[in-house]
Design a protein around this motif. Structure first.
Motif, PDB file in Angstrom:
ATOM      1  N   THR A  62       0.825  -1.213   0.000  1.00 25.32           N
ATOM      2  CA  THR A  62       0.000   0.000   0.000  1.00 25.32           C
ATOM      3  C   THR A  62       0.859   1.262   0.000  1.00 25.32           C
ATOM      4  N   TYR A  64       3.624   4.148  -2.030  1.00 19.19           N
ATOM      5  CA  TYR A  64       3.829   4.772  -3.344  1.00 19.19           C
ATOM      6  C   TYR A  64       4.523   3.773  -4.261  1.00 19.19           C
ATOM      7  N   VAL A  99      -3.413   8.722 -13.689  1.00 22.89           N
ATOM      8  CA  VAL A  99      -4.722   8.596 -13.034  1.00 22.89           C
ATOM      9  C   VAL A  99      -5.798   8.740 -14.125  1.00 22.89           C
ATOM     10  N   TRP A 244     -11.400   2.805 -11.143  1.00 24.29           N
ATOM     11  CA  TRP A 244     -10.049   2.498 -10.662  1.00 24.29           C
ATOM     12  C   TRP A 244      -9.077   3.633 -10.943  1.00 24.29           C
ATOM     13  N   ARG A 245      -9.469   4.494 -11.832  1.00 22.09           N
ATOM     14  CA  ARG A 245      -8.693   5.664 -12.237  1.00 22.09           C
ATOM     15  C   ARG A 245      -7.276   5.283 -12.673  1.00 22.09           C
ATOM     16  N   ALA A 270      -0.084   6.871  -9.762  1.00 18.56           N
ATOM     17  CA  ALA A 270      -1.470   6.376  -9.810  1.00 18.56           C
ATOM     18  C   ALA A 270      -1.694   5.450  -8.611  1.00 18.56           C
ATOM     19  N   PRO A 271      -2.962   5.259  -8.199  1.00 16.61           N
ATOM     20  CA  PRO A 271      -3.244   4.422  -7.018  1.00 16.61           C
ATOM     21  C   PRO A 271      -2.596   3.040  -7.130  1.00 16.61           C
ATOM     22  N   THR A 272      -1.919   2.627  -6.060  1.00 11.79           N
ATOM     23  CA  THR A 272      -1.109   1.407  -6.100  1.00 11.79           C
ATOM     24  C   THR A 272      -1.959   0.153  -6.347  1.00 11.79           C
ATOM     25  N   SER A 274      -4.773  -0.113  -7.793  1.00 12.08           N
ATOM     26  CA  SER A 274      -5.257  -0.090  -9.182  1.00 12.08           C
ATOM     27  C   SER A 274      -4.169  -0.558 -10.138  1.00 12.08           C
ATOM     28  N   GLN A 275      -2.931  -0.204  -9.820  1.00 12.55           N
ATOM     29  CA  GLN A 275      -1.834  -0.621 -10.708  1.00 12.55           C
ATOM     30  C   GLN A 275      -1.666  -2.139 -10.698  1.00 12.55           C
TER      31      GLN A 275
END
Ligand code: PMP
Length: 388
Positions: A62, A64, A99, A244-245, A270-272, A274-275
């Motif tokens: 969780t 960066y 994002v 999820w952007r 971008a959100p972790t 989601s990646q």
């Protein structure tokens, strides 16, 4: 007393709010409405994709990620672009995970435009390009694409719009709202116009996977184009992942290096979770796309037949998940037609003018809805037209 007019940026205050929003506000107030307005898949995100995000959280991943995105995700994006579109990009320095496609478009425009630059923008198109170009101090040079050309951008129209101030061409195909695509021949002719110039291309390929009857071709695959093209894309449409952007940019290193700075300072990464989902989508999502696309295609044909039976003129669009029929003539604006249809017919569609003045007379109808939903909307439209 605070004077907000002195407090706020003139540039921002002078930007018009999106025409889509205005219509959605009307929609929110209306009751018993069958809506065909939304530009997002009605399918849930395929579970094997969601699961990878859940597992990453369970494992406490969780933190960066690198600013450009997880290395395995960038590698997966490059492998995907090669597999699907024969495009070769280097994961270490030619891809940035963003994002959503929205950020990809924003940072690309900001990295390229100097005040006074002209940016060629074919309309109708998605609503974000014009205001961002203006925020950058650029001048949108609008090309009104035409129904008789199936809303394609022609090389002749492009040529006529180029001046010595032209910096960039925005290429929004497959197109929201018209569903138009550009085929190989169209793109070859556009490439020929651009080749002797220094003009860059921002190619919004977010609907690349949603084409019917033919495979998407990217402008970047033509001679002399890769070096000037930024591909902006994302996971929202193809994988049903709007929330999820997650999106990405693929471009030559000289361009990504500059875009990277804006992304790094403004976004970090971008959100972790989601990646992690994105890696699975790129590596194992091809069948999901095929399934959803086959469903959209059935809906596309049903809605097209239904609208034509009701007497609407509509060209057969080959991409995205929208139809763009002619709904009205000089006697009534598209906006008035759509308001009447909403209040008197109980069906919501979006006036074409939300996507540019040349959308007058037309409306965007989304078929990212179930067959039953579309059938119900068509029945209501039939009644409405009888009473009109
Ligand atoms: N480009 C186009 C043409 C779109 O229609 C959209 C969303 N409607 C986007 C970009 C942005 O999508 P997202 O930010 O969800 O990736």
């Amino acid at each position: 007393m605070i004077d907000y007019s002195k407090m706020l940026s003139d540039k921002i205050v002078n930007i018009k709010p999106s025409g889509i929003r205005k219509f959605f506000d009307l929609l929110n107030e209306a009751k018993d409405v069958v809506g065909l307005t939304v530009g997002q898949p009605d399918f849930p995100t395929p579970w094997h994709i969601s699961e990878k995000a859940i597992q990453s959280i369970e494992k406490n991943k969780t933190f960066y990620t690198p600013n450009s995105g997880l290395v395995p995700l960038r590698e997966a994006i490059c492998a995907y672009l090669d597999r699907r579109f024969k495009l070769k990009y280097e994961p270490s320095n030619e891809v940035i995970v963003t994002v959503g496609g929205s950020e990809a478009l924003d940072v690309s425009l900001r990295a390229l435009i100097n005040p006074g630059d002209e940016v060629i923008l074919p309309l109708p198109a998605f609503v974000c390009y014009e205001p961002i170009i203006e925020l950058c101090g650029g001048k949108p040079v609008i090309i009104n694409t035409k129904v008789e050309n199936k809303f394609r951008l022609t090389a002749a129209e492009l040529k006529a719009a180029i001046t010595d101030k032209t910096k960039l061409l925005v290429l929004p195909f497959p197109n929201n709202p018209t569903g138009a695509i550009l085929d190989e021949k169209d793109l070859a002719e556009i490439a020929e116009v651009l080749r002797p110039t220094n003009i860059a291309v921002l190619s919004d390929e977010i609907y690349a996977e949603l084409t019917y009857g033919r495979h998407h071709v990217s402008i970047a695959s033509f001679e002399g184009m890769r070096e000037r093209t930024i591909i902006a894309s994302g996971f929202s449409k193809a994988y049903a992942m709007t929330g999820w952007r997650l999106g990405y940019i693929a471009a030559p290193r000289e361009i990504t290096e500059q875009i990277y700075k804006i992304h790094q300072y403004g976004i970090m990464c971008a959100p972790t979770a989601s990646q992690f989902a994105g890696i699975e989508a790129m590596e194992a999502g091809d069948e999901d796309i095929e399934y959803m696309k086959s469903q959209y295609n059935r809906r596309r044909m049903m809605l097209l037949d239904g609208l034509r039976t009701l007497g609407f003129e509509c060209f057969e669009p080959e991409g995205a998940f929208y139809l763009f029929p002619k709904v009205t003539d000089e006697r009534m604006t598209s906006e008035v037609f759509c308001e009447k249809l909403l209040h008197e017919g109980g069906v919501a569609i979006v006036p074409g003018t939300a996507f540019g003045d040349c959308g007058e007379g037309f409306a965007r109808i989304s078929y990212a809805y179930s067959m039953q939903h579309i059938e119900q909307a068509l029945e209501r439209m039939e009644k409405f037209l009888k009473n009109m």
